[in-house]
Design a protein around this motif. Sequence first.
Motif, short mmCIF file in Angstrom:
data_model
loop_
_atom_site.label_atom_id
_atom_site.label_comp_id
_atom_site.label_asym_id
_atom_site.label_seq_id
_atom_site.Cartn_x
_atom_site.Cartn_y
_atom_site.Cartn_z
N THR A 1 0.83 -1.20 0.00
CA THR A 1 0.00 0.00 0.00
C THR A 1 0.86 1.24 0.00
N ARG A 2 0.28 2.32 -0.48
CA ARG A 2 0.95 3.61 -0.39
C ARG A 2 0.80 4.12 1.03
N VAL A 3 1.70 5.02 1.42
CA VAL A 3 1.70 5.56 2.78
C VAL A 3 1.45 7.06 2.70
N GLY A 4 0.55 7.54 3.54
CA GLY A 4 0.28 8.97 3.63
C GLY A 4 0.65 9.48 5.00
N ILE A 5 0.67 10.80 5.14
CA ILE A 5 0.97 11.43 6.42
C ILE A 5 -0.17 12.38 6.75
N LYS A 6 -0.69 12.29 7.98
CA LYS A 6 -1.76 13.20 8.39
C LYS A 6 -1.52 13.62 9.84
N MET A 7 -2.21 14.66 10.23
CA MET A 7 -2.08 15.14 11.60
C MET A 7 -3.09 14.41 12.48
N ASP A 8 -2.62 13.89 13.60
CA ASP A 8 -3.49 13.25 14.59
C ASP A 8 -3.34 14.07 15.86
N GLY A 9 -4.21 15.04 16.01
CA GLY A 9 -4.05 15.99 17.10
C GLY A 9 -2.93 16.95 16.74
N ASP A 10 -1.83 16.89 17.52
CA ASP A 10 -0.69 17.74 17.20
C ASP A 10 0.51 16.92 16.73
N LYS A 11 0.27 15.61 16.42
CA LYS A 11 1.35 14.72 15.98
C LYS A 11 1.14 14.32 14.53
N LYS A 12 2.25 14.19 13.79
CA LYS A 12 2.20 13.64 12.43
C LYS A 12 2.22 12.12 12.55
N VAL A 13 1.32 11.45 11.86
CA VAL A 13 1.30 9.98 11.85
C VAL A 13 1.23 9.48 10.42
N ARG A 14 1.76 8.27 10.22
CA ARG A 14 1.67 7.62 8.91
C ARG A 14 0.40 6.78 8.87
N PHE A 15 -0.22 6.72 7.70
CA PHE A 15 -1.41 5.86 7.56
C PHE A 15 -1.37 5.16 6.21
N ALA A 16 -2.00 3.97 6.17
CA ALA A 16 -2.08 3.19 4.94
C ALA A 16 -3.19 3.77 4.08
N LYS A 17 -2.86 4.14 2.85
CA LYS A 17 -3.86 4.77 1.99
C LYS A 17 -4.94 3.79 1.55
N SER A 18 -4.64 2.48 1.51
CA SER A 18 -5.62 1.50 1.07
C SER A 18 -6.73 1.31 2.09
N THR A 19 -6.40 1.37 3.39
CA THR A 19 -7.39 1.13 4.43
C THR A 19 -7.70 2.36 5.27
N GLY A 20 -6.80 3.31 5.27
CA GLY A 20 -6.97 4.51 6.09
C GLY A 20 -6.54 4.33 7.53
N GLU A 21 -6.03 3.13 7.87
CA GLU A 21 -5.60 2.85 9.24
C GLU A 21 -4.25 3.50 9.54
N VAL A 22 -4.09 3.94 10.77
CA VAL A 22 -2.84 4.55 11.23
C VAL A 22 -1.80 3.45 11.42
N ILE A 23 -0.60 3.68 10.90
CA ILE A 23 0.49 2.69 10.99
C ILE A 23 1.21 2.82 12.33
#
Length: 103
Positions: free
Chosen positions: A80-102
Motif C-alpha cells: 500500500t501507499r503511505v500517507g501522512i496526516k495530523m493526529d491531534g498535534d502529531k504527524k502519523v503515517r497511515f495506509a492509503k488503502s485502508t486509512g488505518e494509522v500505521i
Amino acid sequence: MSMLKIKKGDTVKVIAGKDKDKEGKVLSVDQKNARVVVEGVNMVTKHTKPSATNQAGGIIQQEAAIDISNVMYIHKGKATRVGIKMDGDKKVRFAKSTGEVID
C-alpha cells in the motif's frame, strides 16, 4: 528536506528492478540520498581483507542500498501507499488503502 514514508523496521515489497516482488525488513534508511537497505534484497559480492573482526577475509555476500521509490510498504499482507496526516498535534503515517494509522 521532506519526511520519508519508509522507516527502519518496516516490512516492504520491491516493486521494480532485478529483485521485483521480493519482501523484506528495512535494515537502514539513508534520508539524504533517499535509499534503503532491505534484508535479502540486492545482494552484492564484496571482497574483504583479513582484519581483527574477520580473521579469514575472503568473499562475502551482503545487501546493497536500493532507491526508496522502488519499495512499497506492506500493511496486513498487501502493498500500500503511505500517507501522512495530523493526529491531534502529531504527524502519523497511515495506509492509503485502508486509512488505518500505521504508527
